[in-house]
Write a protein that holds these residues in place. Structure first.
Motif, PDB file in Angstrom:
ATOM      1  N   UNK A  41     126.628 108.540 -38.611  1.00 56.67           N
ATOM      2  CA  UNK A  41     126.891 109.038 -37.255  1.00 56.67           C
ATOM      3  C   UNK A  41     127.394 107.941 -36.327  1.00 56.67           C
ATOM      4  N   UNK A  42     127.363 106.711 -36.763  1.00 52.58           N
ATOM      5  CA  UNK A  42     127.844 105.627 -35.928  1.00 52.58           C
ATOM      6  C   UNK A  42     126.947 105.380 -34.734  1.00 52.58           C
ATOM      7  N   UNK A  43     127.512 104.812 -33.682  1.00 46.01           N
ATOM      8  CA  UNK A  43     126.774 104.557 -32.445  1.00 46.01           C
ATOM      9  C   UNK A  43     126.973 105.726 -31.498  1.00 46.01           C
ATOM     10  N   UNK A  44     125.884 106.213 -30.946  1.00 42.16           N
ATOM     11  CA  UNK A  44     125.956 107.294 -29.977  1.00 42.16           C
ATOM     12  C   UNK A  44     125.280 106.838 -28.696  1.00 42.16           C
ATOM     13  N   UNK A  45     125.950 107.094 -27.590  1.00 41.24           N
ATOM     14  CA  UNK A  45     125.477 106.638 -26.287  1.00 41.24           C
ATOM     15  C   UNK A  45     124.409 107.570 -25.758  1.00 41.24           C
ATOM     16  N   UNK A  46     123.267 106.987 -25.399  1.00 38.69           N
ATOM     17  CA  UNK A  46     122.147 107.786 -24.896  1.00 38.69           C
ATOM     18  C   UNK A  46     122.195 107.850 -23.366  1.00 38.69           C
ATOM     19  N   UNK A  47     122.163 106.684 -22.743  1.00 40.32           N
ATOM     20  CA  UNK A  47     122.224 106.555 -21.284  1.00 40.32           C
ATOM     21  C   UNK A  47     122.945 105.264 -20.948  1.00 40.32           C
ATOM     22  N   UNK A  48     123.502 105.205 -19.745  1.00 41.73           N
ATOM     23  CA  UNK A  48     124.031 103.952 -19.256  1.00 41.73           C
ATOM     24  C   UNK A  48     123.804 103.856 -17.757  1.00 41.73           C
ATOM     25  N   UNK A  49     124.011 102.651 -17.259  1.00 35.75           N
ATOM     26  CA  UNK A  49     123.733 102.379 -15.850  1.00 35.75           C
ATOM     27  C   UNK A  49     124.774 101.420 -15.316  1.00 35.75           C
ATOM     28  N   UNK A  50     125.338 101.751 -14.149  1.00 34.97           N
ATOM     29  CA  UNK A  50     126.338 100.880 -13.530  1.00 34.97           C
ATOM     30  C   UNK A  50     125.731  99.956 -12.477  1.00 34.97           C
ATOM     31  N   UNK A  51     124.493 100.222 -12.107  1.00 41.93           N
ATOM     32  CA  UNK A  51     123.898  99.400 -11.058  1.00 41.93           C
ATOM     33  C   UNK A  51     122.402  99.668 -11.033  1.00 41.93           C
ATOM     34  N   UNK A  52     121.704  98.850 -10.287  1.00 40.74           N
ATOM     35  CA  UNK A  52     120.267  99.024 -10.161  1.00 40.74           C
ATOM     36  C   UNK A  52     119.975 100.425  -9.633  1.00 40.74           C
ATOM     37  N   UNK A  53     118.974 101.048 -10.216  1.00 44.79           N
ATOM     38  CA  UNK A  53     118.492 102.377  -9.842  1.00 44.79           C
ATOM     39  C   UNK A  53     119.528 103.479 -10.089  1.00 44.79           C
TER      40      UNK A  53
END
Lengths: 115, 111
Positions: A41-53
Motif C-alpha cells: 500500500x505504500x505510504x498513506x498520509x494520515x494527518x498533516x499540519x502547516x502550523x501550530x494548532x
C-alpha cells in the motif's frame, strides 16, 4: 542537518489502549506529517499540519487524531487502538521553499504492533 | 488511487550494473521527488526535478521527467550492494505541501 526523531522505534499495545506517537523536528519547519506504511500500500498520509494548532486530514484519518501544541512537536494519537492499526508509522517535516519545492525529512519510523 | 506508481515492484541486479526504475503519475505536478528507504528505516530524499526540467543528475543518479507522458525514471549507474533499498517517487500536485508517494520499487544489488 535536519533531524526528525520519533519517540519509539518499536511499540506493542493492546486493543483498546490509547496510544501516543511523538515526533520532534529541530529545524523550525512549519509543516509536519504523519504517514503509515503497509506492504503493498505504500505510504498513506494520515494527518498533516502547516502550523501550530493547525491540522488537516490526510487520506486515512479515521481512528486517529493529532496534536500540535508546539512548532517542533507533532503527536499522533490512536484513541482506541485496533489490530488493523498495526503498521509502520513515519513522521516527516518540511518547510515551504521557493517555487514550493518542499523536500520532506523523515524520522526513523515507529513499528507499532497492536495485539 | 496512488498518484505515483513505480515500476517494477522489485528489481534484482548484480553489482556494477545499472538500475532503472520508473514512475507514472496522473495529475499535473510542480515537481517530482525520489526517495530511498533502507529496510526498517525512514525515507531519505535523493533528488527533486521540477516540472519544467527534463533531466537532472546527482552523482550516480540520473532522473528524467516527461510531463507529456506523466512519467519519470530514476537511473542508478554502477550499482553497489549498499544501493539495496526501496525507492519511492513522490509528487506534489499543484496545491499545498503534501506529497503523494507510490508503492516503491525494491532494489536488490547482489555483490
Amino acid at each position: 542537518d535536519v533531524k526528525v526523531t520519533q519517540s519509539s522505534r518499536y511499540l506493542v499495545k493492546r486493543t483498546g489502549e490509547k496510544v501516543f506517537l511523538e515526533c520532534v523536528q529541530d529545524m523550525d519547519h512549519e509543516n509536519m506529517f504523519w504517514y503509515r506504511q503497509d506492504p503493498g500500500l505504500g505510504l498513506r498520509l494520515i494527518y498533516f499540519s502547516y502550523d501550530v494548532k493547525m491540522k488537516e486530514k490526510g487520506d486515512i484519518p479515521e481512528g486517529y487524531s493529532v496534536s500540535r501544541e508546539k512548532k517542533e512537536r507533532f503527536s499522533l494519537i490512536l484513541e482506541s487502538a485496533s489490530t488493523n492499526q498495526t503498521s509502520m508509522y513515519l513522521c516527516a517535516s518540511s518547510s515551504p521553499g521557493q517555487g514550493r519545492e518542499e523536500t520532506q525529512y523523515f524520522g526513523p519510523g515507529t513499528r507499532l504492533l497492536v495485539l | 488511487s496512488q498518484q505515483g506508481e513505480e515500476d517494477p515492484q522489485a528489481l534484482s541486479i548484480q553489482e556494477g550494473e545499472n538500475a532503472t526504475m520508473n514512475c507514472s503519475y496522473k495529475t499535473s505536478i510542480n515537481n517530482l521527488q525520489w526517495y530511498r528507504q533502507n529496510s526498517g528505516r525512514g525515507l531519505v530524499h535523493l533528488i527533486l526535478i521540477r516540472s519544467n526540467e527534463r533531466e537532472k543528475h546527482s552523482g550516480r543518479l540520473r532522473v528524467t521527467l516527461d510531463t507529456s507522458k506523466k512519467s519519470s525514471s530514476l537511473l542508478i549507474t554502477a550499482s553497489r550492494a549498499a544501493d539495496t533499498a526501496s525507492y519511492f517517487c513522490a509528487t506534489d500536485g499543484t496545491s499545498g505541501s503534501r506529497l503523494t508517494f507510490g508503492e516503491g520499487t525494491q532494489l536488490t544489488v547482489n555483490p
